[in-house]
Design a protein around this motif. Structure first.
Motif, PDB file in Angstrom:
ATOM      1  N   GLN A 108     -14.344   1.359 -10.040  1.00 24.69           N
ATOM      2  CA  GLN A 108     -12.936   1.419 -10.428  1.00 24.69           C
ATOM      3  C   GLN A 108     -12.862   1.844 -11.884  1.00 24.69           C
ATOM      4  O   GLN A 108     -13.147   1.052 -12.788  1.00 24.69           O
ATOM      5  N   GLY A 152      -7.979   3.858  -9.026  1.00 25.71           N
ATOM      6  CA  GLY A 152      -8.186   3.188  -7.760  1.00 25.71           C
ATOM      7  C   GLY A 152      -9.635   2.883  -7.452  1.00 25.71           C
ATOM      8  O   GLY A 152     -10.541   3.163  -8.240  1.00 25.71           O
ATOM      9  N   LEU A 153      -9.837   2.310  -6.274  1.00 26.60           N
ATOM     10  CA  LEU A 153     -11.168   1.933  -5.814  1.00 26.60           C
ATOM     11  C   LEU A 153     -11.861   3.139  -5.173  1.00 26.60           C
ATOM     12  O   LEU A 153     -11.227   3.921  -4.454  1.00 26.60           O
ATOM     13  N   TYR A 195      -4.877  -1.391  -1.177  1.00 25.24           N
ATOM     14  CA  TYR A 195      -5.726  -0.269  -0.790  1.00 25.24           C
ATOM     15  C   TYR A 195      -6.096  -0.363   0.686  1.00 25.24           C
ATOM     16  O   TYR A 195      -6.480  -1.434   1.156  1.00 25.24           O
ATOM     17  N   GLN A 239      -5.284  -6.271  -4.585  1.00 33.54           N
ATOM     18  CA  GLN A 239      -5.930  -6.452  -5.874  1.00 33.54           C
ATOM     19  C   GLN A 239      -4.897  -6.768  -6.953  1.00 33.54           C
ATOM     20  O   GLN A 239      -4.035  -5.954  -7.248  1.00 33.54           O
TER      21      GLN A 239
END
Lengths: 109, 118
Positions: free
Chosen positions: B39, B44-45, A89, A40
């Motif tokens: 998010q 973070g995700l 991630y 990302q």
């Protein structure tokens, strides 16, 4: 479901290799061959880099590679390039849903 | 090509309701899963939940169970994320993603920014 553990940041010079770890448990990373990695860039949506632990979607450079040993998965970036500076991630299947890692910031020195 | 198109940014007050959307312009809407990811600013995700539009099988992350509702209308190829009563802590970017089996999420929406402020 707890987030998978990743190092907060890693760095390397152009051309070097860096490895990002993703540690979970036998209920997620260690229990299934369903680990994915996402890149990302700031202000952008995530992009799939690796799926099923080691596979790359078409269009992803082969300098990105994935592996797994026990409850820990890893993403290696070989031949680091400036455009690789981003957040990364991991994600793993966890029985009925998925769980993300805490995220790692990669800095290209 | 862009396959998932999300609805625009929203500014809401605490206690208000909200439903954001994710339209799939690609193929196989009922053969894949549509997931929602949060998010928060600078964070973070987080997986919120996922739905299979084909049979409406819906799964929620424990952290979001009871806090949001995920739904889909397969007749128009659109998935939704809904809140009945927003909180300031719901302020975040929300992404939808189209996933195959094993969590292979190769298509992502552009994100919907939700701001909740009095």
């Amino acid at each position: 479901q707890s987030a998978l553990t990743q190092p907060r940041s890693v760095s390397g010079s152009p051309g070097q290799s860096v490895t990002i770890s993703c540690t979970g448990t036998s209920s997620d990373v260690g229990g299934y061959e369903y680990v994915s990695w996402y890149q990302q860039h700031p202000g952008k949506a995530p992009k799939l880099l690796i799926f099923d632990v080691t596979k790359r979607p078409s269009g992803v450079p082969d300098r990105f590679s994935g592996s797994k040993s026990g409850n820990t998965a890893s993403l290696t970036i070989s031949g680091l390039q400036a455009e690789d500076e981003a957040d990364y991630y991991c994600s793993s299947y966890a029985g009925s849903l998925y769980v993300f890692g805490t995220g790692t910031e990669v800095t290209v020195l | 090509e862009v396959q998932l198109v999300q609805s625009g940014a929203e500014v809401k007050k605490p206690g208000e309701s909200l439903k954001i959307s994710c339209k799939d312009s690609g193929y196989g809407f009922t053969s894949y899963w549509i997931g929602w990811v949060r998010q928060m600013p600078g964070k973070g995700l987080e997986w919120m939940g996922i739905i299979c539009p084909g049979d409406s099988d819906t799964r929620y992350s424990p952290s979001f169970q009871g806090q949001v509702t995920i739904s889909a209308d397969k007749s128009i190829g659109t998935a939704y994320l809904q809140w009945n009563s927003l909180r300031a802590s719901d302020s975040a970017m929300y992404y939808c993603t189209k996933c195959g089996g094993g969590g292979i999420c190769s298509d992502w929406g552009q994100g919907t920014l939700v701001t909740v402020s009095s």
